[in-house]
Design a protein around this motif. Structure first.
Motif, short mmCIF file in Angstrom:
data_model
loop_
_atom_site.label_atom_id
_atom_site.label_comp_id
_atom_site.label_asym_id
_atom_site.label_seq_id
_atom_site.Cartn_x
_atom_site.Cartn_y
_atom_site.Cartn_z
N ILE A 68 0.84 -1.21 0.00
CA ILE A 68 0.00 0.00 0.00
C ILE A 68 0.87 1.25 0.00
O ILE A 68 0.62 2.21 -0.73
CB ILE A 68 -0.97 0.00 1.21
CG1 ILE A 68 -1.99 -1.13 1.03
CG2 ILE A 68 -1.66 1.35 1.36
CD1 ILE A 68 -2.83 -1.39 2.25
N GLU A 69 1.92 1.25 0.83
CA GLU A 69 2.82 2.40 0.88
C GLU A 69 3.50 2.61 -0.48
O GLU A 69 3.62 3.75 -0.95
CB GLU A 69 3.87 2.20 1.97
CG GLU A 69 3.31 2.33 3.38
CD GLU A 69 4.33 1.99 4.46
OE1 GLU A 69 5.38 1.36 4.15
OE2 GLU A 69 4.08 2.37 5.61
N GLN A 70 3.93 1.52 -1.10
CA GLN A 70 4.57 1.62 -2.42
C GLN A 70 3.59 2.18 -3.44
O GLN A 70 3.93 3.05 -4.25
CB GLN A 70 5.08 0.25 -2.85
CG GLN A 70 5.80 0.27 -4.17
CD GLN A 70 6.27 -1.13 -4.60
OE1 GLN A 70 5.99 -2.11 -3.93
NE2 GLN A 70 6.99 -1.19 -5.70
N TYR A 71 2.36 1.71 -3.41
CA TYR A 71 1.34 2.20 -4.34
C TYR A 71 1.10 3.70 -4.15
O TYR A 71 1.03 4.46 -5.12
CB TYR A 71 0.03 1.42 -4.13
CG TYR A 71 -1.14 2.00 -4.86
CD1 TYR A 71 -1.30 1.81 -6.23
CD2 TYR A 71 -2.09 2.76 -4.19
CE1 TYR A 71 -2.38 2.35 -6.91
CE2 TYR A 71 -3.17 3.31 -4.86
CZ TYR A 71 -3.31 3.11 -6.22
OH TYR A 71 -4.37 3.66 -6.89
N LEU A 72 0.99 4.12 -2.90
CA LEU A 72 0.75 5.53 -2.62
C LEU A 72 1.92 6.40 -3.07
O LEU A 72 1.72 7.51 -3.57
CB LEU A 72 0.45 5.73 -1.14
CG LEU A 72 -0.89 5.15 -0.67
CD1 LEU A 72 -1.05 5.30 0.84
CD2 LEU A 72 -2.07 5.81 -1.38
N GLU A 73 3.15 5.91 -2.87
CA GLU A 73 4.33 6.67 -3.31
C GLU A 73 4.32 6.83 -4.82
O GLU A 73 4.61 7.91 -5.34
CB GLU A 73 5.61 5.97 -2.86
CG GLU A 73 5.91 6.12 -1.39
CD GLU A 73 7.16 5.35 -0.96
OE1 GLU A 73 7.97 4.98 -1.84
OE2 GLU A 73 7.29 5.13 0.25
N THR A 76 1.67 9.40 -5.98
CA THR A 76 1.94 10.82 -5.72
C THR A 76 3.07 11.37 -6.54
O THR A 76 3.29 12.58 -6.56
CB THR A 76 2.24 11.03 -4.21
OG1 THR A 76 3.35 10.20 -3.82
CG2 THR A 76 1.03 10.72 -3.38
N LYS A 77 3.85 10.53 -7.24
CA LYS A 77 4.96 11.01 -8.06
C LYS A 77 4.47 11.63 -9.35
O LYS A 77 3.51 11.38 -9.91
CB LYS A 77 5.92 9.88 -8.38
CG LYS A 77 6.71 9.48 -7.17
CD LYS A 77 7.71 8.39 -7.54
CE LYS A 77 8.53 8.00 -6.33
NZ LYS A 77 9.49 6.96 -6.64
#
Length: 77
Positions: A68-73, A76-77
């Protein structure tokens, strides 16, 4: 069954009522059978939920959080 094959005295209301009566008899038989069977302990929804939470695989949970954290990062890029 085609209508031409039905007897002229065919009464759909009576046939429907007879089917309902048969169903009622079946349900009453099943109710009687259920009363004869001993009841098993059934867990409440809270007990099941608590048990489910304690069975969580911590590694799988951490992997999910990382995904989930990887997806959110990336989003947002």
């Amino acid at each position: 069954m085609e209508q031409s094959q039905r007897p002229q005295h065919y009464d759909p209301d009576r046939e429907f009522q007879e089917a309902l009566d048969q169903l009622e008899d079946i349900l009453q038989e099943n109710t009687t059978e259920d009363e004869d069977t001993p009841k098993l302990h059934t867990e409440s929804a809270d007990e099941v939920e608590a048990k489910d939470l304690t069975d969580i695989d911590l590694a799988a949970f951490e992997d999910a959080v990382a995904d989930i954290e990887q997806y959110l990062e990336q989003k947002t890029k």
